[in-house]
Design a protein around this motif. Structure first.
Motif, mmCIF file in Angstrom:
data_model
loop_
_atom_site.group_PDB
_atom_site.id
_atom_site.type_symbol
_atom_site.label_atom_id
_atom_site.label_comp_id
_atom_site.label_asym_id
_atom_site.label_seq_id
_atom_site.Cartn_x
_atom_site.Cartn_y
_atom_site.Cartn_z
ATOM 1 N N ASP A 69 34.859 31.518 45.931
ATOM 2 C CA ASP A 69 36.180 31.053 46.263
ATOM 3 C C ASP A 69 36.965 32.558 46.199
ATOM 4 O O ASP A 69 37.719 32.847 47.458
ATOM 5 N N GLU A 70 36.588 33.330 45.192
ATOM 6 C CA GLU A 70 37.105 34.948 45.409
ATOM 7 C C GLU A 70 36.865 35.447 46.508
ATOM 8 O O GLU A 70 37.784 36.367 46.920
ATOM 9 N N VAL A 71 35.555 35.469 46.625
ATOM 10 C CA VAL A 71 34.972 36.401 47.869
ATOM 11 C C VAL A 71 35.584 36.034 49.198
ATOM 12 O O VAL A 71 35.910 36.818 50.108
ATOM 13 N N LEU A 72 35.804 34.787 49.287
ATOM 14 C CA LEU A 72 36.420 34.202 50.652
ATOM 15 C C LEU A 72 37.704 34.492 50.657
ATOM 16 O O LEU A 72 38.056 34.990 51.898
ATOM 17 N N SER A 73 38.585 34.386 49.710
ATOM 18 C CA SER A 73 39.941 34.741 49.617
ATOM 19 C C SER A 73 40.123 36.332 50.152
ATOM 20 O O SER A 73 41.083 36.523 50.945
ATOM 21 N N PHE A 74 39.574 37.065 49.453
ATOM 22 C CA PHE A 74 39.427 38.472 49.868
ATOM 23 C C PHE A 74 39.060 38.880 51.050
ATOM 24 O O PHE A 74 39.925 39.600 51.857
ATOM 25 N N ARG A 75 38.113 38.287 51.678
ATOM 26 C CA ARG A 75 37.598 38.405 53.045
ATOM 27 C C ARG A 75 38.703 37.993 54.221
ATOM 28 O O ARG A 75 38.934 38.692 54.947
#
Ligand SMILES: [Zn+2]
Length: 468
Positions: free
Chosen positions: A405-411
């Motif tokens: 979730d965190e990585v997707l949001s950052f991307r």
């Protein structure tokens, strides 16, 4: 165990005042504004020291002060027309909330300068009695640097009165330009405190000398703080304690490298300023912690989107591998090569970057065990989890999904694209696998193409599933 001491500029063997007990003091915040990422990184470093020492069997006492009276606080309170306590309460609350969100365990003690006024004035009086300080004509109390032959030993500078030009512009009531205020006279009732020299407030340096020795004793094991605090703040803390005969004061001075964002110091005018909340919203806790720890604590930390990008896949893979090999195993006192290498790294001046290299070798091994469906995967995973926790990874409630979730949001934020949810990503993965099974390569390629703008690749034959 070795620790670098800024005072001697050498790595020294770590020997605590009391065996198996370690005391840590870290210079804290002045609560007049929202906490920024630099505050979180400093707290992260302090927490890593604390966690590793606890892991190594020390009983740790960790103190961080709060400078809750200061010019910046007063300026703000006057601008808002509220008592200064309203400002400090607001930002202390905000600091504590945001640091908790960052996963930081609060200090064992968080003394506030305003709670220490009496002890501070007693300390200052002792310095006056010992001839180390003097009351100037205007009622300010100064430390007399000329009376301390060792002044400058920490910052390794000579402080003589005859520095060219240094007399220019100094106030006439100060004996030397290097003398610093222990007590500042100040009459405004609502913003000052009583003292033998009239109403006023303490200088910034004195509070740390008083609070650290009051809580932790006359000699503390590790004093932590940013590199920018060596002079004048730590030099002055040390001089005050020396002057008051508080023994050695600090066994090991540990100074943290400064934080840069996109190559420069964080500042509001450069547009690279991030509060702790903003940094967490953009990068997520795990990526921030992992990326910061790839730097040695004494080196400058250079964070940037590019750097976070470099670590995204590693972080995802580690959590994924732990999840796949999730059956936890009770570890007997393990003396594996992995654990020994981790200890070697951390025993060498808290070398977190090397410790992460050790973990990455462990995960490489785990990947092989997982691929080979080996029963040893669970044991290795448990060991890696245990070591990672020392570095504030694999915490409570953190799973592969939360990291994804965190990585997707950052991307999505980084590329300025419409947010994509984890469930959509999972659906696309399933749909592509189904299409491939049916040899419907047109449909499979269409899914690949939909993810292309996000720079996310589906890994069809891997447990990892996605590459960012
Ligand atoms: Zn301090």
């Amino acid at each position: 165990m070795l620790i670098y001491n800024s005072l001697t500029k050498k790595k020294e063997e770590f020997l605590t005042v009391e065996p198996k007990k370690a005391t840590l003091y870290i210079c804290g915040v002045t609560p007049y504004d929202e906490p920024h990422l630099g505050h979180a990184i400093t707290a992260l470093r302090g927490n890593i020291f604390r966690r590793y020492l606890q892991y190594a069997g020390y009983e740790v006492t960790y103190v961080q002060n709060i400078t809750d009276i200061d010019d910046k606080i007063i300026t703000r309170s006057r601008a808002e027309k509220v008592p200064f306590g309203t400002i400090t309460e607001r930002y202390i609350e905000s600091y504590q909330r945001q640091l908790k969100r960052f996963g930081i365990t609060p200090p064992d003690s968080e003394p506030r300068a305003t709670e220490y006024i009496e002890k501070i004035t007693q300390f200052v009086q002792q310095l006056i009695d010992k001839g180390r300080a003097y009351v100037a004509g205007d009622g300010d109390v100064y430390f007399d640097v000329a009376k301390d032959p060792d002044y400058g030993c920490l910052s390794r500078q000579e402080y003589t009165e005859n520095v060219a030009g240094s007399r220019k512009g100094i106030r006439s009531d100060k004996r030397s330009p290097h003398d610093f205020a222990l007590w500042k006279r100040f009459d405004e009732e609502s913003e000052s405190f009583p003292s033998p020299w009239g109403r006023g407030r303490p200088g910034w340096h004195i509070e740390c000398s008083v609070m650290s020795t009051d809580i932790l004793g006359s000699e503390i094991d590790i004093h932590l703080g940013g590199l920018d605090l060596i002079f004048p703040h730590h030099e002055n803390e040390l001089a005050q304690c020396r002057g008051q005969n508080k023994g050695r004061f600090v066994r090991y001075w540990a100074h943290l490298g400064l934080l840069n964002i996109n190559g420069s110091k964080m500042s509001k005018s450069l547009g690279n300023f991030l509060t702790v909340d903003q940094a967490l919203d953009r990068y997520g806790k795990t990526l921030l912690i992992y990326s910061s720890l790839t730097f040695h604590y004494r080196s400058p930390i250079n964070l940037s989107d590019t750097l976070f990008d470099e670590h995204v896949n590693t972080v995802l893979e580690w959590y994924r591998l732990l999840e796949i090999s999730s059956q936890t195993v009770d570890l007997v006192e393990s003396q594996t090569a992995l654990v020994a290498a981790f200890h070697r790294a951390m025993d060498d001046d808290f070398n977190t970057s090397q410790a992460l290299v050790v973990l990455s070798q462990g995960f490489k091994e785990l990947r092989k065990l997982v691929v080979g469906s080996s029963t040893e995967a669970g044991t290795l995973a448990s060991e890696l989890r245990k070591l990672g926790k020392v570095l504030m990874l694999f915490g409570e409630g953190e799973t592969y999904n939360t990291i994804l979730d965190e990585v997707l949001s950052f991307r999505c934020q980084q590329l300025g694209l419409t947010p994509i949810q984890r469930s959509e990503l999972e659906e696309m993965y399933k749909a592509r696998q189904a299409a491939r099974e049916k040899k419907d390569f047109v449909a499979a390629d269409a899914i690949r193409d939909r993810l292309a703008p996000y720079k996310i690749q589906i890994l069809d034959k891997s447990e990892q599933r996605f590459r960012f």
